[in-house]
Structures are given as C-alpha cells and as structure tokens.
Design a protein around this motif. Structure first.
Motif, PDB file in Angstrom:
ATOM      1  N   PRO A   1      52.441  40.075  44.078  1.00  0.00           N
ATOM      2  CA  PRO A   1      52.783  38.748  44.591  1.00  0.00           C
ATOM      3  C   PRO A   1      52.711  37.701  43.476  1.00  0.00           C
ATOM      4  O   PRO A   1      52.005  37.878  42.480  1.00  0.00           O
ATOM      5  N   GLU A   2      53.442  36.606  43.651  1.00  0.00           N
ATOM      6  CA  GLU A   2      53.518  35.588  42.616  1.00  0.00           C
ATOM      7  C   GLU A   2      52.157  34.979  42.281  1.00  0.00           C
ATOM      8  O   GLU A   2      51.922  34.573  41.148  1.00  0.00           O
ATOM      9  N   ASN A   3      51.271  34.900  43.269  1.00  0.00           N
ATOM     10  CA  ASN A   3      49.962  34.278  43.028  1.00  0.00           C
ATOM     11  C   ASN A   3      48.903  35.281  42.599  1.00  0.00           C
ATOM     12  O   ASN A   3      47.710  34.961  42.564  1.00  0.00           O
ATOM     13  N   ALA A   4      49.315  36.499  42.272  1.00  0.00           N
ATOM     14  CA  ALA A   4      48.348  37.497  41.814  1.00  0.00           C
ATOM     15  C   ALA A   4      47.841  37.133  40.423  1.00  0.00           C
ATOM     16  O   ALA A   4      48.609  36.642  39.583  1.00  0.00           O
ATOM     17  N   PRO A   5      46.566  37.352  40.148  1.00  0.00           N
ATOM     18  CA  PRO A   5      46.023  37.012  38.824  1.00  0.00           C
ATOM     19  C   PRO A   5      46.507  37.979  37.752  1.00  0.00           C
ATOM     20  O   PRO A   5      46.825  39.129  38.039  1.00  0.00           O
ATOM     21  N   THR A   6      46.565  37.494  36.540  1.00  0.00           N
ATOM     22  CA  THR A   6      46.895  38.336  35.390  1.00  0.00           C
ATOM     23  C   THR A   6      45.633  38.595  34.582  1.00  0.00           C
ATOM     24  O   THR A   6      44.860  37.683  34.309  1.00  0.00           O
TER      25      THR A   6
ATOM     26  N   THR B   1      38.440  35.960  43.919  1.00  0.00           N
ATOM     27  CA  THR B   1      39.258  35.798  42.714  1.00  0.00           C
ATOM     28  C   THR B   1      40.687  36.331  42.865  1.00  0.00           C
ATOM     29  O   THR B   1      41.442  36.359  41.893  1.00  0.00           O
ATOM     30  N   ASN B   2      41.040  36.780  44.067  1.00  0.00           N
ATOM     31  CA  ASN B   2      42.371  37.340  44.350  1.00  0.00           C
ATOM     32  C   ASN B   2      42.659  38.644  43.591  1.00  0.00           C
ATOM     33  O   ASN B   2      43.818  39.094  43.555  1.00  0.00           O
TER      34      ASN B   2
ATOM     35  N   MET C   1      44.595  41.794  45.219  1.00  0.00           N
ATOM     36  CA  MET C   1      46.034  42.028  45.216  1.00  0.00           C
ATOM     37  C   MET C   1      46.436  43.152  44.275  1.00  0.00           C
ATOM     38  O   MET C   1      47.506  43.748  44.426  1.00  0.00           O
TER      39      MET C   1
ATOM     40  N   THR D   1      50.623  45.934  48.961  1.00  0.00           N
ATOM     41  CA  THR D   1      51.209  44.772  49.630  1.00  0.00           C
ATOM     42  C   THR D   1      52.646  45.049  50.078  1.00  0.00           C
ATOM     43  O   THR D   1      53.312  44.155  50.584  1.00  0.00           O
TER      44      THR D   1
END
Length: 308
Positions: A60-65, A143-144, A147, A152
């Motif tokens: 997903p776009e809001n997933a942390p890197t 902290t997400n 994901m 997902t």
C-alpha cells in the motif's frame, strides 16, 4: 547366501546404513524437484505466469520503507527465546528422571505442586516470549510495519507460487527486503507471527500447571490431548522455519540482510554481522548455562528447588 539371525529373522539394519539411505533419498528428491522446476519454467504457459506474477505484491502507498531499529532487538530476543524454548521443550519431552524439581511458594491452603526444573524453565521462557510478543505486535501495528507481513491482496497466493517455483529452480527471486518481501516470505512471516505463535501459546497454556484443572466443562471442550497434538508439531514448524530462514539470510546476501535485521541499515557493511555474531554467542552461552547448577539460584527466587 543371505545371513540370518537366530530363529530365521533377518539381522537388524545398521543405523549408519539407514542414515545414508535417508540422506541419499533426500538428495535425489532435491535434485528431482530442481529439475522439475527448471522444466516447468521452460514451458510457455509458466513463463507467462511468471511474467504476470513476478513473486511479490506491491505494498500500500502508506506502507513504511525500511526496517526500524526496534526490529533489531526484536530479532535478537525472538531468536534467543525460541532457541531456549526449543531446548527446554526437548529436555521436558525426553528427560525421564529429572535431576531437580521446583515447587512454587505456598499460597493459601492448597498444597503447591512440584514440577521438574526443566518444565519451570520452559514455562518461564514461554511467559517472557509472550510478553516480548505482545510488545512486538503492538509496535508492528503502531509503526505500520504490519503491512509488510500481512497479505493485503489475494494476488499474494499466485505470487507465492511464483516465488516458490523460482526458489525451486535455483533461479531465485530478486531480494529487496528493505523495501518489500516476496510473497512467499510474506506468507511465511504471517503464518509464524499470527498463526504458529498463537497456536504455541494456547496449546502451551493448556498443558501448563497454571491451567485450571477443576474446570470440567472447559477441559471437556479443550482436552489436554488436543493441546499435545498441536504443541509438538508447532515446535517442529519453528525449528524448520529457523533453519530455512537462517539459510536464506546467508544465501541471498548475508551482509545486506544482517544489516537490515540487526543494524537498521540498507548497506553491505559489517555492523549487522558483528551484532549478529554477538547475539549468537549470547544465545550459545545461555544454551550451555541452562542446567540445574545455574538455573537453581534463579528458580530459588520464586520457589523451592530440590533434588526430589
């Protein structure tokens, strides 16, 4: 002329021979899987399948890197507790005559039940691992990072098949764990964290001394035999997961992977490696010290240790 043991029975096959036969069969099976996977990958429909499903699903776009620093010490603590839990679990399962026993401090009128020191150590580690798991899960969702290990999309399934085919053919999928895991990794981590770990907890709790023995209705719904049927296979799963996980960490870029896991860095430096070495030394030392001589002073703080 075939030699026979007294009474006409064939002599027992040597253990060493059986071991070599099993090892040979395992090698043949591995070679067959590799050849089959390579043949499948040569087929046009399978090539189209691999193109459509490269082995990973976009996050997903809001997933942390990247991986945060707290995952580094979580890697160490999880590995530390799991290794010692497996060690103590094997001791509980195989020791017929324990050398030491532990009795909790008496509370109330009911007499305290004596258990082996190995079982006390195993259950104590279970509690520490559970507490650590709660901290891990909370941080995972805060902290997400969840994901990265929770599917997902249903596309994770064909992509996992694709990744598995690539591994089996020895033409492994491109690794970039700092950004995204391949779908086979996602399913393995999801299974470990959200299915295998809870199964180990609920089955271990049923078999522990803390379970209410007089709750007849509850015990009828969840018999101890069911817990035993779950607990040991789950332990075998964890052993297999650890072995495969460690192998792939070293086989797919050891320095980079260890930096991801222990140093929260996306580089090929040596910091993560040396932290990993320190964690292995610490775990090995704990493995060697996990015996009555060293456990007794600790266990005595919470109860009475005796030789019978």
């Amino acid at each position: 002329m075939e030699h026979k043991a007294p009474g006409g029975a064939k002599p027992p096959q040597r253990a060493g021979t059986k071991t070599w036969v099993r090892a040979g069969a395992a090698v043949v099976a591995i070679v067959a899987v590799v050849l089959l996977a390579k043949w499948l990958r040569s087929l046009d429909p399978l090539q189209d399948f691999l193109s459509t499903y490269p082995g990973h699903v976009e996050l997903p776009e809001n997933a942390p890197t990247g991986l945060p620093a707290w995952l580094g010490w979580q890697h160490f603590l999880n590995a530390f507790f799991i290794v010692l839990i497996i060690r103590s679990g094997i001791a509980v399962r195989t020791t017929a005559r324990p050398k030491a026993f532990w009795t909790p401090k008496k509370r109330g009128k009911n007499p305290s039940k004596k258990i082996s020191l190995d079982l006390w150590f195993h259950q104590t580690l279970d509690v520490l691992w559970l507490v650590n798991g709660v901290v891990f899960t909370v941080l995972l969702f805060v902290t997400n990072q969840w994901m990265r290990i929770v599917p997902t999309s249903w596309e994770v399934i064909p992509n996992a098949v694709s990744a598995g085919l690539q591994y089996a053919s020895l033409d492994w999928p491109t690794e970039d764990g700092w950004v995204n895991y391949n779908s086979l990794q996602v399913l393995a981590y999801f299974l470990t964290v959200f299915i295998a770990a809870p199964l180990a907890i609920v089955s271990g709790a049923r078999m522990s001394e803390w379970w209410p023995k007089n709750a007849q209705g509850l015990n009828r719904i969840y018999p101890v035999e069911a817990a035993r049927a779950i607990h040991f296979p789950v332990m075998i799963y964890f052993v297999g997961f650890v072995v495969i996980h460690v192998f792939l960490v070293f086989a797919t870029g050891a320095l980079r992977n260890l930096n991801h896991m222990y140093a929260a860095q996306s580089s090929d430096g040596w910091l993560g490696f040396w932290i990993f070495v320190g964690s292995v030394v610490t775990t090995a030392a704990a493995w060697l010290l996990a015996r009555p001589l060293f456990l007794t002073p600790i266990a005595s703080l919470f109860g009475k240790v005796s030789s019978r």
